[in-house]
Design a protein around this motif. Structure first.
Motif, PDB file in Angstrom:
ATOM      1  N   ASN A  64       0.814  -1.218   0.000  1.00 58.28           N
ATOM      2  CA  ASN A  64       0.000   0.000   0.000  1.00 58.28           C
ATOM      3  C   ASN A  64       0.850   1.272   0.000  1.00 58.28           C
ATOM      4  OD1 ASN A  64       0.993   0.100   2.581  1.00 58.28           O
ATOM      5  ND2 ASN A  64      -0.994  -0.106   3.603  1.00 58.28           N
ATOM      6  N   GLY A  65       2.110   1.156  -0.287  1.00 58.29           N
ATOM      7  CA  GLY A  65       2.996   2.307  -0.289  1.00 58.29           C
ATOM      8  C   GLY A  65       3.650   2.557   1.055  1.00 58.29           C
ATOM      9  N   LEU A  66       3.008   2.086   2.107  1.00 62.97           N
ATOM     10  CA  LEU A  66       3.566   2.223   3.458  1.00 62.97           C
ATOM     11  C   LEU A  66       4.248   0.940   3.916  1.00 62.97           C
ATOM     12  CD1 LEU A  66       0.592   4.085   5.170  1.00 62.97           C
ATOM     13  CD2 LEU A  66       2.721   5.079   4.307  1.00 62.97           C
ATOM     14  N   GLY A  67       4.005  -0.140   3.194  1.00 58.82           N
ATOM     15  CA  GLY A  67       4.586  -1.426   3.549  1.00 58.82           C
ATOM     16  C   GLY A  67       3.773  -2.566   2.974  1.00 58.82           C
ATOM     17  N   THR A  68       4.242  -3.763   3.232  1.00 60.14           N
ATOM     18  CA  THR A  68       3.564  -4.952   2.728  1.00 60.14           C
ATOM     19  C   THR A  68       2.523  -5.411   3.738  1.00 60.14           C
ATOM     20  OG1 THR A  68       5.582  -5.592   1.578  1.00 60.14           O
ATOM     21  CG2 THR A  68       3.932  -7.303   1.897  1.00 60.14           C
ATOM     22  N   LYS A  69       1.294  -5.553   3.273  1.00 61.16           N
ATOM     23  CA  LYS A  69       0.192  -5.993   4.125  1.00 61.16           C
ATOM     24  C   LYS A  69      -0.382  -7.278   3.558  1.00 61.16           C
ATOM     25  CE  LYS A  69       0.242  -2.234   6.608  1.00 61.16           C
ATOM     26  NZ  LYS A  69       0.863  -2.263   7.893  1.00 61.16           N
ATOM     27  N   LEU A  70      -0.977  -8.095   4.438  1.00 57.72           N
ATOM     28  CA  LEU A  70      -1.676  -9.300   3.988  1.00 57.72           C
ATOM     29  C   LEU A  70      -3.003  -8.915   3.364  1.00 57.72           C
ATOM     30  CD1 LEU A  70      -1.292 -11.903   6.881  1.00 57.72           C
ATOM     31  CD2 LEU A  70      -0.412 -12.087   4.565  1.00 57.72           C
ATOM     32  N   LYS A  71      -3.374  -9.616   2.315  1.00 56.34           N
ATOM     33  CA  LYS A  71      -4.706  -9.428   1.752  1.00 56.34           C
ATOM     34  C   LYS A  71      -5.719  -9.983   2.740  1.00 56.34           C
ATOM     35  CE  LYS A  71      -3.608  -9.683  -3.159  1.00 56.34           C
ATOM     36  NZ  LYS A  71      -3.779 -10.485  -4.402  1.00 56.34           N
ATOM     37  N   LEU A  72      -6.909  -9.447   2.713  1.00 56.98           N
ATOM     38  CA  LEU A  72      -7.981  -9.898   3.578  1.00 56.98           C
ATOM     39  C   LEU A  72      -8.238 -11.391   3.348  1.00 56.98           C
ATOM     40  CD1 LEU A  72     -10.050  -8.948   5.672  1.00 56.98           C
ATOM     41  CD2 LEU A  72     -11.631  -8.571   3.789  1.00 56.98           C
ATOM     42  N   GLY A  73      -8.239 -12.186   4.399  1.00 55.55           N
ATOM     43  CA  GLY A  73      -8.499 -13.620   4.302  1.00 55.55           C
ATOM     44  C   GLY A  73      -7.291 -14.469   3.935  1.00 55.55           C
ATOM     45  N   ALA A  74      -6.114 -13.840   3.766  1.00 59.53           N
ATOM     46  CA  ALA A  74      -4.903 -14.616   3.435  1.00 59.53           C
ATOM     47  C   ALA A  74      -4.571 -15.556   4.582  1.00 59.53           C
ATOM     48  CB  ALA A  74      -3.731 -13.673   3.162  1.00 59.53           C
ATOM     49  N   GLU A  75      -4.155 -16.761   4.237  1.00 54.04           N
ATOM     50  CA  GLU A  75      -3.817 -17.757   5.245  1.00 54.04           C
ATOM     51  C   GLU A  75      -2.447 -18.342   4.968  1.00 54.04           C
ATOM     52  OE1 GLU A  75      -6.556 -20.506   6.656  1.00 54.04           O
ATOM     53  OE2 GLU A  75      -7.720 -18.806   7.364  1.00 54.04           O
ATOM     54  N   PRO A  76      -1.696 -18.646   6.021  1.00 52.98           N
ATOM     55  CA  PRO A  76      -0.398 -19.307   5.821  1.00 52.98           C
ATOM     56  C   PRO A  76      -0.619 -20.717   5.303  1.00 52.98           C
ATOM     57  CG  PRO A  76      -0.930 -19.214   8.162  1.00 52.98           C
ATOM     58  CD  PRO A  76      -1.997 -18.456   7.448  1.00 52.98           C
ATOM     59  N   VAL A  77       0.420 -21.255   4.680  1.00 54.66           N
ATOM     60  CA  VAL A  77       0.339 -22.618   4.152  1.00 54.66           C
ATOM     61  C   VAL A  77       1.504 -23.434   4.687  1.00 54.66           C
ATOM     62  CG1 VAL A  77      -0.892 -21.990   2.051  1.00 54.66           C
ATOM     63  CG2 VAL A  77       1.584 -21.961   2.057  1.00 54.66           C
ATOM     64  N   PRO A  78       1.374 -24.763   4.681  1.00 59.24           N
ATOM     65  CA  PRO A  78       2.486 -25.616   5.124  1.00 59.24           C
ATOM     66  C   PRO A  78       3.728 -25.353   4.286  1.00 59.24           C
ATOM     67  CG  PRO A  78       0.487 -26.893   4.858  1.00 59.24           C
ATOM     68  CD  PRO A  78       0.204 -25.534   4.300  1.00 59.24           C
ATOM     69  N   LYS A  79       4.866 -25.597   4.862  1.00 56.09           N
ATOM     70  CA  LYS A  79       6.138 -25.311   4.202  1.00 56.09           C
ATOM     71  C   LYS A  79       6.239 -25.990   2.837  1.00 56.09           C
ATOM     72  CE  LYS A  79      11.020 -25.002   5.213  1.00 56.09           C
ATOM     73  NZ  LYS A  79      12.055 -25.216   6.199  1.00 56.09           N
ATOM     74  N   ALA A  80       5.801 -27.233   2.720  1.00 54.29           N
ATOM     75  CA  ALA A  80       5.888 -27.958   1.452  1.00 54.29           C
ATOM     76  C   ALA A  80       5.062 -27.263   0.375  1.00 54.29           C
ATOM     77  CB  ALA A  80       5.414 -29.395   1.628  1.00 54.29           C
TER      78      ALA A  80
END
Length: 150
Positions: A64-80
């Motif tokens: 957003n110009g101020l930094g990197t933000k997560l998108k709404l609803g973004a979820e982490p995933v397993p390393k693989a």
């Protein structure tokens, strides 16, 4: 000395100095967030805990110009799954991992049930004797009529 924040995931020591972005846990986080941390299912995040961008698939961020933000609803995933390129491939990897996770729970539940049955049988000597009598009876029948067992 300033308080440097780092990733909360097990064996991940990333900080913003490592070129990653750190993201707070949402108030309604899913089990995927806890699995990504990999510190056990009972682990609970504090307000100060963060998860670094290495634990999210590509396309989960917006700048957003101020930094990197997560998108709404973004979820982490397993390393693989993070190594797979493309959103469809990531979803397939996640689905396979969910199946493996559910299978392992099923196996543990069956093992727990078997352990409970064995304990009950050990507590009930008549049950053990009945099984022994049945085995003895089967052996006698096979000795008397060897063709009946075929």
């Amino acid at each position: 000395m300033p308080n440097i924040k780092q990733c909360a995931a097990f064996c991940c020591r990333n900080t913003t100095k490592d070129g990653v972005s750190l993201h707070s846990f949402p108030s309604n986080y899913s089990r995927r967030w806890i699995e990504a941390v990999n510190k056990g299912p009972d682990w609970k995040p504090r307000k100060t805990h963060r998860l670094c961008s290495d634990h999210f698939p590509e396309g989960s961020f917006v700048n957003n110009g101020l930094g990197t933000k997560l998108k709404l609803g973004a979820e982490p995933v397993p390393k693989a799954a993070r190594k797979v390129i493309g959103e469809v491939d990531v979803k397939e990897e996640i689905a396979e991992e969910e199946i493996l996770y559910e299978d392992s729970i099923s196996i543990h539940m069956r093992a727990d049930n078997n352990e409970e049955n064995i304990k009950q049988e050990l507590d009930d000597p008549l049950s053990i004797q009945t099984r022994a009598d049945n085995i003895e009876e089967n052996i006698k029948q096979e000795l008397e009529d060897p063709l009946s067992s075929k």
